[in-house]
Enzyme design. Structure first.
Site, PDB file in Angstrom:
ATOM      1  N   THR A   1       0.875  -1.181   0.000  1.00  0.00           N
ATOM      2  CA  THR A   1       0.000   0.000   0.000  1.00  0.00           C
ATOM      3  C   THR A   1       0.915   1.235   0.000  1.00  0.00           C
ATOM      4  O   THR A   1       1.344   1.670  -1.049  1.00  0.00           O
ATOM      5  CB  THR A   1      -0.982  -0.006   1.185  1.00  0.00           C
ATOM      6  OG1 THR A   1      -0.270  -0.208   2.397  1.00  0.00           O
ATOM      7  CG2 THR A   1      -2.031  -1.080   1.010  1.00  0.00           C
TER       8      THR A   1
ATOM      9  N   LYS B   1       4.077  -7.008   3.790  1.00  0.00           N
ATOM     10  CA  LYS B   1       3.857  -5.585   3.618  1.00  0.00           C
ATOM     11  C   LYS B   1       3.688  -4.970   5.001  1.00  0.00           C
ATOM     12  O   LYS B   1       3.280  -5.640   5.944  1.00  0.00           O
ATOM     13  CB  LYS B   1       2.626  -5.276   2.779  1.00  0.00           C
ATOM     14  CG  LYS B   1       1.324  -5.529   3.518  1.00  0.00           C
ATOM     15  CD  LYS B   1       0.140  -4.912   2.816  1.00  0.00           C
ATOM     16  CE  LYS B   1       0.145  -3.415   2.917  1.00  0.00           C
ATOM     17  NZ  LYS B   1      -0.210  -2.887   4.244  1.00  0.00           N
TER      18      LYS B   1
ATOM     19  N   THR C   1      -1.784  -2.199   8.130  1.00  0.00           N
ATOM     20  CA  THR C   1      -2.044  -3.632   8.083  1.00  0.00           C
ATOM     21  C   THR C   1      -0.770  -4.369   7.718  1.00  0.00           C
ATOM     22  O   THR C   1      -0.013  -3.933   6.861  1.00  0.00           O
ATOM     23  CB  THR C   1      -3.137  -3.971   7.054  1.00  0.00           C
ATOM     24  OG1 THR C   1      -4.382  -3.546   7.562  1.00  0.00           O
ATOM     25  CG2 THR C   1      -3.214  -5.459   6.799  1.00  0.00           C
TER      26      THR C   1
ATOM     27  N   GLU D   1       6.695   4.190   8.585  1.00  0.00           N
ATOM     28  CA  GLU D   1       6.320   5.492   8.030  1.00  0.00           C
ATOM     29  C   GLU D   1       7.140   6.615   8.649  1.00  0.00           C
ATOM     30  O   GLU D   1       7.072   6.854   9.855  1.00  0.00           O
ATOM     31  CB  GLU D   1       4.842   5.736   8.243  1.00  0.00           C
ATOM     32  CG  GLU D   1       4.026   4.825   7.354  1.00  0.00           C
ATOM     33  CD  GLU D   1       2.568   4.934   7.645  1.00  0.00           C
ATOM     34  OE1 GLU D   1       1.796   4.879   6.692  1.00  0.00           O
ATOM     35  OE2 GLU D   1       2.207   5.082   8.815  1.00  0.00           O
TER      36      GLU D   1
ATOM     37  N   THR E   1      -5.308  17.053   3.862  1.00  0.00           N
ATOM     38  CA  THR E   1      -5.458  18.520   3.865  1.00  0.00           C
ATOM     39  C   THR E   1      -4.646  19.152   2.748  1.00  0.00           C
ATOM     40  O   THR E   1      -3.801  18.493   2.156  1.00  0.00           O
ATOM     41  CB  THR E   1      -4.997  19.110   5.215  1.00  0.00           C
ATOM     42  OG1 THR E   1      -3.664  18.702   5.460  1.00  0.00           O
ATOM     43  CG2 THR E   1      -5.895  18.660   6.323  1.00  0.00           C
TER      44      THR E   1
END
Lengths: 448, 448
Positions: free
Chosen positions: B177, B206, B217, B304, B448
């Site tokens: 993803t 992943k 996930t 991340e 945003t």
């Protein structure tokens, strides 16, 4: 990935108070009789050249006293000292609280314990009462206190103590570390058995802020002139703290120094509250709980880097414990907190955090979690302006969310998230803030 | 406080692979016999116009199969479906795994379960075997799958399946993803009872990435041509997962869809591993654990916004559970993670997170936590370059830390933190990353 750090700046515990926070700082108050307080400058932390960092509260008579301490296994010296004092004194005969900011006196071994005892003893000598001082510290950990400097200033703190609003404000300021505003509230109340007597309660607190290299510490002092018996003090304080200071989350880290203390000196007179079955006890307990919650909310309002004040209400739960764990899990989730910062109506992350709140840890067998039934679960946003709630999930089914309406609600500083579990009649409320770039700046960049 | 969001940009699951991550992507591999895999483009998520998002693995013969699923109470439809399948089939008779990315098929009610069953059935029909397909999904939650589009493409996925390195790479890419690189490894091994047979294992995974509005996930598929009996599959997989995919932390959030599956088809021949007391079992268990850990570490490498890869080793612990909880607590602490990002040798925060790892929740009585004795606790940094460890805390006493040396160590991308508890002989290892401004950008700002 390119990170351009220089773009971010965060105000680190500097004065003046930010414009947006001024509304949380009172201009006057009604303070409990018989208590004198002060906040004076010592210079505990190298580099502090003016901020008050020694706070003293004394009572002109003996108080009932209780405290709730951190459960962290690495307990700071003042925590160990004060816990033992309250045990030895059976919650009676307390006269003072002495607090320094700028150094936590944590992980400082036997020497640190001597320092804490020294602070208490010096205060006791001034007040003229043995073994009657509670000690708290907040700041850097792993470094010994500049103890001589501190004890040398205790007479001055005693000398400057008074009962005016200005004195209480100095008292509140002296315990702050990276807080952007001092946290002080006061209130009048009556008890059913003595309707003609006007009692007062005042409280100060400091919040989740840190100075390199240490950790967030929450300190609270509550003082009342109501006559609360030593025997009921621990129970009434625990009830209030569980529903206030234990119901807020900034980042989920629990410090070595967290302490909330309550002193009651009975200076306003009336009948002593000595039974947990009395109407007076019930009234005082509710008053103390609400008062503590109002004070605790200021910590969230001042959460590091926070841009949002979020109330999480978990209702219709099978047990209060389940409701609390679910609220805490949502409040602690970095995914929920960054979504709130991003003004994203991300109910999926809320649901996800609820869904793992009660599960067994990795490596342990799966537990059943009857407290959550997906088909009975509801999630809504309650707008801060009193307008209609926005339903996100109804009986486990996602609603078609009006994104424009969601944006409107998320633009407001205050937000309430309601999770209805449909598995009982218990409930809880928890307060938290969002995770912003400034949180990372404050806690990651300050040494670079 | 001024927040200038525009300064931050983060690459969100876009190609090409960042230069720094290329070293984690293999150019070749040795793949297990009898398995064919593919990754094809369907367009599950609106806006995806080219990224492969349907992944298929099939075996030319029946496999033993096992899976470890999320414990989250809100379980996605493919989790419910696949768990039931493996129970019904008693871990035998599995032929395929079908996976879509771009939509998690979570919180989608009875219709979602039908969709998962439909994906499995369509795959079964192509493969020519009933009730033999495991299903996984990852992506947005609360939305129904574009199921017709998916089932229409399953024949194409079957048609394109093969056993080359390129096929496995496509298979790995199709489950991604917001991952910045595909995660694929393969390895050869032997078992004691058949030293002449060369077995292979390959795996894809992943990681913790999210697409609005959903959650992180973790999906993993492991395939081997070794003959592992259905009866021992759950135990061997659980052992490996507990020490790999359950020993990593990005942000502490556990998703509705997490699934790790192992398939063993025995295509390489040899004696079936059917007893947990055999040398073959022992060898395979160690191989699988190490292999899984290597794959899991790639997820941390791709956390991340991560700038650091941190190994947390908790040793000399009274129990393995205590060691794991302490490691998890340190790995999850936002204060520790932001300090690591800030390259700050903040042992106080590490100690603090250890100190609250095992304590009772707020509102519950204090527990004793004999697993931690402050005076026996040691904390050190182990540099990634093999140079001498930097002691931060020795037997509960803070060391005078050489800040220059600490900075040197913290400049490196890799870091190991060792916590020695001195209360037993158990240990654990956990992998985590730091919390950066980019983490907040990726998870807060994308809408945003």
């Amino acid at each position: 990935m390119r990170v351009t750090r220089a773009c971010y700046s965060a105000t680190l515990g500097s004065s003046p108070i930010p414009q947006a926070k001024l509304k949380f700082v009172p201009n006057s108050g009604t303070y409990p009789k018989g208590f004198n307080v002060s906040g004076v400058f010592v210079g505990v932390k190298p580099g502090n050249t003016s901020k008050p960092d020694l706070a003293l509260l004394t009572s002109d008579r003996s108080c009932a006293g209780a405290a709730v301490f951190t459960k962290n296994k690495f307990q700071a010296a003042p925590v160990t000292f004060s816990r033992k004092l309250l045990q030895t004194k059976a919650n009676a005969g307390i006269r003072s609280v002495i607090i320094n900011s700028g150094n936590a006196n944590a992980v400082t071994g036997a020497g640190g314990l001597e320092d804490a005892a020294n602070m208490a003893k010096t205060t006791d000598q001034r007040v003229g009462s043995e073994d009657s001082t509670i000690v708290m510290s907040t700041g850097v950990i792993g470094q010994r206190l500049p103890i001589q400097k501190i004890v040398d200033h205790i007479p001055m703190a005693y000398h400057h103590a008074g009962d005016s609003h200005k004195h209480w404000m100095n008292f509140a300021k002296a315990i702050c570390t990276t807080d952007t505003f001092p946290k002080l509230i006061s209130r009048k109340f009556t008890l059913p058995s003595s309707p003609g007597i006007e009692y007062s309660i005042a409280g100060i607190t400091k919040g989740a802020g840190m100075i390199a290299p240490n950790m967030a510490t929450l300190l609270t002092v509550l003082a009342t002139d109501a006559p609360i018996a030593p025997t009921v003090m621990p129970a009434v304080l625990k009830h209030a703290v569980d529903r206030s200071f234990n119901s807020i989350t900034i980042d989920g880290d629990a410090s070595t120094n967290d302490t909330a203390a309550l002193l009651a000196n009975g200076a306003a007179g009336g009948v002593e509250v000595s039974s947990q079955d009395s109407a007076d006890y019930e009234t005082f307990r509710e008053l103390l709980t609400e008062f503590s919650a109002d004070l605790a909310k200021y910590i969230v309002r001042d959460g590091e880097g926070a841009t949002k004040f979020v109330t999480i209400r978990v209702v219709d739960a099978a047990t209060e414990e389940a409701a609390r764990e679910i609220a805490r899990s949502i409040a602690r989730s970095p995914l929920v907190k960054t979504a709130l910062y991003g003004k994203d109506a991300n109910w999926g992350r809320i649901l996800c955090a609820a869904g793992y709140a009660l599960i067994s840890p990795p490596g342990q067998p799966i537990n059943d979690v009857p407290e959550i039934v997906p088909e009975k679960t509801n999630v809504s946003f309650i707008p801060a302006d009193g307008s209609a709630e926005l339903k996100l999930l109804v009986d486990g089914e996602p609603e078609q969310v009006d994104e424009e309406r969601a944006s409107e609600i998320l633009e407001m500083e205050d937000l309430e998230i309601v999770v209805r579990l449909g598995t009982g009649d218990k409930s809880t409320v928890h307060w938290t803030c969002d995770f912003s770039h400034d949180y990372v700046t404050i806690n990651g960049d300050y040494r670079t």
